[in-house]
Write a protein that holds these residues in place. Structure first.
Motif, short mmCIF file in Angstrom:
data_model
loop_
_atom_site.label_atom_id
_atom_site.label_comp_id
_atom_site.label_asym_id
_atom_site.label_seq_id
_atom_site.Cartn_x
_atom_site.Cartn_y
_atom_site.Cartn_z
N GLY B 153 0.81 -1.22 0.00
CA GLY B 153 0.00 0.00 0.00
C GLY B 153 0.84 1.26 0.00
N LEU B 155 2.32 4.79 -1.57
CA LEU B 155 1.65 5.88 -2.28
C LEU B 155 2.19 5.90 -3.71
N ASN B 165 -6.95 2.74 -4.93
CA ASN B 165 -6.61 1.67 -4.01
C ASN B 165 -7.74 1.59 -3.00
N SER B 170 -2.13 0.51 4.28
CA SER B 170 -0.68 0.50 4.10
C SER B 170 -0.01 -0.29 5.22
N ARG B 197 -5.15 8.72 4.28
CA ARG B 197 -5.72 7.63 3.49
C ARG B 197 -6.38 8.11 2.20
N HIS B 200 -4.05 7.69 -0.56
CA HIS B 200 -3.90 6.29 -0.96
C HIS B 200 -5.12 5.81 -1.75
N ASN B 203 -4.74 7.71 -5.05
CA ASN B 203 -3.41 7.77 -5.66
C ASN B 203 -3.08 9.16 -6.16
#
Lengths: 271, 271
Positions: B153, B155, B165, B170, B197, B200, B203
């Motif tokens: 996980g 970045l 994602n 992560s 988050r 993530h 992205n």
């Protein structure tokens, strides 16, 4: 029309700038003081009376500072800092003798529709109707103010000695009793409705109590309205028990499968 | 001997009863102010100077109330309530112009060895040595103050458009850079070391920031000493993104597999 017992218990009256008065309520009494969820809801009730228009709860931390005797309460609610879209409030609750019994912080915000994404796995949900009510223990008045229908991880105090539940996970349907339409106040109280994980781990009661709880709000006013008086699905678990304390994590899901709130606690226990 | 950059950044000097002075530090600068972990550690540094002998951290909530400019800081630390084994402290941090920039509450306790039980599942732990360092983005000074080795996980800002994602999980090894022996101060900062988050999930970077973080402490002083300067294993995830906010959950594990701290945040994002 008579007030719902919950609304009676959390009543707060403004008493000059920044101050409110309230009173403990026997209907939500726990072992050594009020049910923590009622303390949280009473503090939030005071705070929301001073919250700016259009702002909704995001996060609330309540610190339970001392055992509490029945009686009058005073609440002080200050705005710590106000931004354009986020406001921070600081709260203190005092007992009749002027001692701090709890402190809290509340974040509210102007929230609007954005990207919405559920990353958590929704739990399996056997139908409410197919399950049995837990019989409330008459020693704890507040248990009678909720309907509990366990799906998994119920408290088994009559279990054989040394039987333990190492996962300390519980899943249950829960509702106010009598039923009451969900709002921010009952939602924050429900964040504290789960029995302490140390009881589940050991299948026995212990001297224990929450010292700090954080509730996180993910719902909109529309979500609350859609939920209405339906039962919520709750999931509670712990990560670790160590050195007189454990964490207690929880999720509250709407009847139709939305994650309305998440919460975490640190709770003390005596071995 | 020169101070470690972390110790320089969190320096707090007593300034009369209840008050401390501190200063922001460019080495831990983030997008719009100091790295939140440094704010938390600076507040904890002040609080622990007034904490009673034999009391160790249990839970700390830090509210990030406003963007912060470089400059002098003042911290007020009051004891809200002291019991025999649990103490509650309330903190406020002010910028040079006297505005509240953060508030916090800290619970400390006299903790001793009790039943100890890990209910969380320890994550898989590929060896630190087998992994690559993340190359820090030079726009964010604080990234250079940690060593990040992602297991899962990471970045991916150069990912193809619309790649997302959805788990927003992560897993990584993380350590102070240069290395520094773990203590409560660096542990609370590490609770905020995980990227938001929302980055993530999508992205991509976004306008976003934590409004409130709660750190829960499960370690003993011996656990911290045993960990020393070794890297910690971190796991971060979210439950739900909704209406400009998301929760961010995290665990920090010792090199030898103990759960040292858990934490949760609510963070704002602009879509």
């Amino acid at each position: 029309m008579a007030l719902h017992p919950f609304d009676r218990a959390i009543q707060t009256m403004p008493e000059g700038t920044e101050w409110f008065c309230a009173h403990t309520d026997d209907n939500y009494w726990n072992m050594n003081g009020p049910f923590g969820g009622i303390v949280a809801a009473t503090l939030l009730n005071a705070a929301l009376q001073t919250t700016r228009n259009g702002f909704a709860p995001v996060s609330m931390t309540v610190n339970f500072c001392a055992p509490q005797a029945p009686g009058a309460l005073r609440i002080r609610c200050r705005e710590a800092r106000a931004g354009k879209s986020v406001v921070h409030q600081s709260l203190e609750m005092f007992s009749a003798d002027g001692q701090v019994v709890s402190t809290a912080s509340l974040v509210t915000a102007r929230r609007s529709d954005t990207l919405s994404h559920l990353a958590a796995t929704p739990p399996a949900r056997p139908e409410f109707k197919t399950l049995q009510d837990m019989v409330p223990d008459p020693h704890f008045a507040w248990l009678d103010r909720y309907q509990f229908r366990f799906i998994d991880g119920e408290l088994k105090l009559d279990a054989v000695a040394n039987a333990t539940n190492p996962s300390a996970v519980s899943m249950l349907w829960v509702a106010d009793h009598p039923v009451r339409a969900l709002d921010w106040l009952s939602l924050v109280a429900l964040c504290d409705v789960f029995f302490l994980r140390i009881f589940h781990l050991r299948n026995e009661l212990a001297l224990a109590g929450t010292v700090s709880m954080t509730a996180q709000f993910h719902a909109s006013a529309d979500d609350l309205a859609r939920q209405g008086k339906l039962p919520l699905l709750g999931r509670a678990w712990a990560s670790v028990f160590s050195r007189n304390f454990f964490d207690q994590q929880a999720q509250l899901w709407s009847y139709d499968g939305q994650l309305l709130a998440t919460s975490t606690q640190m709770a003390w226990f005596k071995e």
